[in-house]
Design a protein around this motif. Structure first.
Motif, PDB file in Angstrom:
ATOM      1  N   TYR A  47      -4.553  -3.037   0.075  1.00  0.00           N
ATOM      2  CA  TYR A  47      -3.237  -2.803   0.623  1.00  0.00           C
ATOM      3  C   TYR A  47      -3.064  -1.388   0.951  1.00  0.00           C
ATOM      4  N   ALA A  48      -2.436  -1.190   2.205  1.00  0.00           N
ATOM      5  CA  ALA A  48      -2.280   0.281   2.737  1.00  0.00           C
ATOM      6  C   ALA A  48      -0.998   0.752   3.005  1.00  0.00           C
ATOM      7  N   ALA A  49      -0.691   2.009   2.833  1.00  0.00           N
ATOM      8  CA  ALA A  49       0.569   2.465   3.151  1.00  0.00           C
ATOM      9  C   ALA A  49       0.503   4.037   3.587  1.00  0.00           C
ATOM     10  N   ASP A  50       1.146   4.492   4.322  1.00  0.00           N
ATOM     11  CA  ASP A  50       1.192   5.753   4.815  1.00  0.00           C
ATOM     12  C   ASP A  50       2.658   6.408   4.857  1.00  0.00           C
ATOM     13  N   CYS A  51       2.641   7.855   4.881  1.00  0.00           N
ATOM     14  CA  CYS A  51       4.067   8.390   5.132  1.00  0.00           C
ATOM     15  C   CYS A  51       3.928   9.469   5.977  1.00  0.00           C
ATOM     16  N   ASP A  52       4.808   9.591   7.148  1.00  0.00           N
ATOM     17  CA  ASP A  52       4.740  10.615   7.947  1.00  0.00           C
ATOM     18  C   ASP A  52       5.881  11.715   7.645  1.00  0.00           C
ATOM     19  N   ILE A  53       5.452  12.893   7.494  1.00  0.00           N
ATOM     20  CA  ILE A  53       6.366  13.964   7.317  1.00  0.00           C
ATOM     21  C   ILE A  53       7.029  14.602   8.421  1.00  0.00           C
ATOM     22  N   LEU A  91      -4.725   3.725   0.285  1.00  0.00           N
ATOM     23  CA  LEU A  91      -5.065   2.391   0.114  1.00  0.00           C
ATOM     24  C   LEU A  91      -5.719   1.998  -1.108  1.00  0.00           C
ATOM     25  N   HIS A  92      -5.389   0.846  -1.628  1.00  0.00           N
ATOM     26  CA  HIS A  92      -5.453   0.384  -3.017  1.00  0.00           C
ATOM     27  C   HIS A  92      -5.538  -1.162  -3.050  1.00  0.00           C
ATOM     28  N   THR A  93      -6.360  -1.650  -4.063  1.00  0.00           N
ATOM     29  CA  THR A  93      -6.393  -3.080  -4.224  1.00  0.00           C
ATOM     30  C   THR A  93      -5.408  -3.910  -5.288  1.00  0.00           C
ATOM     31  N   PHE A  97       1.406  -2.521   2.464  1.00  0.00           N
ATOM     32  CA  PHE A  97       1.199  -4.076   3.313  1.00  0.00           C
ATOM     33  C   PHE A  97      -0.322  -4.428   3.062  1.00  0.00           C
ATOM     34  N   LEU A  98      -0.434  -5.666   3.055  1.00  0.00           N
ATOM     35  CA  LEU A  98      -1.786  -6.348   3.056  1.00  0.00           C
ATOM     36  C   LEU A  98      -2.830  -5.848   4.436  1.00  0.00           C
ATOM     37  N   TRP A  99      -3.889  -5.566   4.133  1.00  0.00           N
ATOM     38  CA  TRP A  99      -4.683  -5.098   5.390  1.00  0.00           C
ATOM     39  C   TRP A  99      -5.608  -6.285   5.725  1.00  0.00           C
ATOM     40  N   GLY A 100      -5.121  -6.968   6.599  1.00  0.00           N
ATOM     41  CA  GLY A 100      -5.984  -8.000   6.948  1.00  0.00           C
ATOM     42  C   GLY A 100      -5.238  -9.261   7.764  1.00  0.00           C
ATOM     43  N   GLU A 101      -5.851 -10.249   7.911  1.00  0.00           N
ATOM     44  CA  GLU A 101      -5.395 -11.588   8.656  1.00  0.00           C
ATOM     45  C   GLU A 101      -4.155 -12.238   7.968  1.00  0.00           C
ATOM     46  N   GLY A 102      -3.217 -12.636   8.595  1.00  0.00           N
ATOM     47  CA  GLY A 102      -2.192 -13.489   7.870  1.00  0.00           C
ATOM     48  C   GLY A 102      -0.837 -13.344   8.397  1.00  0.00           C
ATOM     49  N   GLU A 103       0.236 -13.866   7.950  1.00  0.00           N
ATOM     50  CA  GLU A 103       1.745 -13.761   8.388  1.00  0.00           C
ATOM     51  C   GLU A 103       2.570 -12.892   7.257  1.00  0.00           C
ATOM     52  N   GLY A 104       3.555 -12.355   7.824  1.00  0.00           N
ATOM     53  CA  GLY A 104       4.361 -11.736   6.746  1.00  0.00           C
ATOM     54  C   GLY A 104       4.097 -10.122   6.568  1.00  0.00           C
TER      55      GLY A 104
END
Length: 519
Positions: free
Chosen positions: A224-230, A369-371, A417-424
């Motif tokens: 799973y990935a996340a980022d934050c823009d200052i 990034l985190h599992t 969000f999930l890093w990879g293929e798929g919907e949602g």
């Protein structure tokens, strides 16, 4: 490593090297003085005064020791500058040896007087820096109002004493306090062991390499990935937060009270020399002529556009701020300020080890990034709270599930969000530091980087047309080839790319087509 005080660090050898570097920079400017941007965009008298002073402290150019054949053919501009510094230092060493034999060199005597003044200023409670001069750089055109141009307020310190003290302090903090930053801050770091290398200076490419390693180590797990823009970090950081973060860092070190006082004296004088409202915002409001460089770049001779600096709406009017904010972009200490403040912010994430987590920072850009989705969400909430406590503003988090896939790259701060293929709530790519990385390991350049290349070739066409008018056809053809080769060679800064694969792809073909079409 025993920590010297800043005053002990200010040896003749260190100060001479800093002066030599400054002199070499001046040498490059003197060749094209009438075209040099600083002459046109900053206070000319201040610059001339500093250059004259620097010339008195250095041997004349015609007397420099000629570099050996081994260093005569540098690969690039950076190597040329390093070689020129070597030649200048050899010259000074030669003249010092001759001085011991009875010869007289006025510039060496003036150097000693200058060094004594630098040390005196470092010891003085009255240390101050002259406010920097504003040099607005075109950043973007407002999407809502096409007549509004957003500028980046670059700052230039023109006094020689100020430049040397700031460069000295930057070098000192980088050498002795780099170890107090967490490992995955990649920007503006000292040479250190990193990855498989014993001595390495990290850059933005290392962030992508870390991501690929993490991806391989967790190939069978979801990531799973996340980022934050200052928003506007350099413009809005409160001065008191900077002071508190430096206090905490220095408090962890074995440095003496006097040593801490010397560092804080420079940091506080640096902050006092600049406040975004008075030195950038108000200057832009009252003196519209400071934007003439931007007008030249846009060919806006009729002053059609409105030139403004950007400011986060969440903070209200910049003139109503209860405390001074902002550090000068372009100032020698500002990158260190960013590292030290944001290292303090990052502790809520990095203070405990976790093999299932990867957190990377480069200046004010970060990615997590985190599992585990829940842990990733918890850490991002803690990070957002830490930014709030440090007086920083960030773009609101948005869910990937709530937007169309083509809107992904327009989101500044992504919820996990999930890093990879798929919907949602998932996406095939993550973006970091000019790269777009797919879950299968494929890497491409960000579209914004391709747009910069497009703009570069457009500017090149304009320059080539001017060159062609003033030179022969043979000179023009040779110059055009050189410019094209340099532009393509410049892509090699993206070392994390798989180049054989990249050269077969659409992006490189597009760039090659642009290169073939110039002239």
């Amino acid at each position: 490593m025993a920590i010297k005080t800043l005053l002990e660090f200010a040896t003749d050898k260190t100060l001479t090297r800093l002066l030599a570097k400054e002199r070499v920079k001046q040498r490059g400017r003197n060749r094209t003085d009438k075209h040099h941007t600083l002459d046109k965009d900053c206070d000319f008298d201040d610059l001339v005064s500093s250059r004259k002073k620097l010339s008195r402290l250095m041997p004349p150019r015609y007397d420099w020791v000629r570099p050996s054949e081994r260093i005569k053919k540098p690969k690039d501009t950076l190597e040329k500058r390093k070689n020129a510094v070597k030649a200048l230092l050899y010259t000074i060493a030669r003249d010092k040896n001759l001085q011991r034999q009875g010869h007289s060199f006025t510039y060496l005597d003036e150097q000693q007087t200058f060094f004594a003044r630098i040390r005196s200023l470092l010891s003085s409670d009255a240390l101050t820096f002259q406010p920097p001069q504003l040099l607005p750089i075109l950043k973007d055109i407002d999407k809502e109002d096409k007549h509004k141009v957003i500028c980046r307020p670059l700052s230039v310190y023109s006094q020689l004493e100020d430049k040397i003290i700031l460069a000295l302090t930057s070098q000192y903090l980088t050498r002795y306090f780099d170890g107090y930053l967490h490992d995955n801050i990649l920007s503006y770091r000292a040479i250190r062991p990193f990855g498989d290398e014993e001595k390495h200076v990290t850059d933005f490419n290392d962030g992508v390499i870390l991501i690929k390693d993490f991806m391989r180590n967790h190939s069978s797990e979801p990531i799973y990935a996340a980022d934050c823009d200052i928003k506007k970090f350099y413009d809005i950081i409160p001065h008191q937060v900077v002071v508190d973060c430096f206090d905490r860092m220095l408090g962890q070190s074995p440095l003496s009270d006097e040593g801490r006082l010397q560092v804080m004296r420079v940091v506080k004088a640096y902050l006092k020399s600049y406040n975004f409202y008075t030195n950038a915002w108000l200057e832009a409001e009252q003196h519209d002529d400071v934007f003439h460089k931007v007008r030249r770049r846009l060919h806006d001779v009729n002053h059609v556009n409105t030139y403004k600096l950007d400011w986060p709406k969440e903070l209200g009017d910049p003139c109503d701020q209860p405390e001074p904010r902002g550090v000068p972009q372009g100032g020698a200490l500002s990158l260190l300020v960013a590292n030290i403040v944001l290292n303090d912010v990052d502790q809520v994430i990095v203070q405990t080890a976790d093999p299932h987590r990867l957190f990377i920072r480069y200046c004010d850009d970060m990615i997590l990034l985190h599992t585990d989705y829940d842990e990733c969400s918890r850490l991002m909430k803690a990070y957002a709270s830490s930014l709030d406590r440090h007086g920083l503003i960030y773009h609101p988090f948005k869910s990937v599930a709530d937007c169309a896939r083509r809107e992904f790259w327009g989101i500044k701060s992504h919820e996990p969000f999930l890093w990879g293929e798929g919907e949602g709530n998932c996406n095939r790519y993550i973006g970091f530091l000019g790269y777009e990385i797919r879950r299968n390991g494929y890497i491409r350049l960000r579209k914004s980087n391709i747009k910069r290349v497009d703009d570069k070739f457009e500017r090149m066409k304009y320059a080539l047309r001017r060159f062609r008018k003033e030179h022969t056809e043979e000179e023009y053809i040779a110059y055009r080839k050189k410019k094209k080769d340099n532009a393509l060679e410049g892509l090699k800064i993206y070392k994390a790319l798989d180049y054989p694969l990249f050269e077969k792809g659409k992006q490189f073909k597009h760039i090659k087509k642009l290169a073939d079409g110039i002239g």
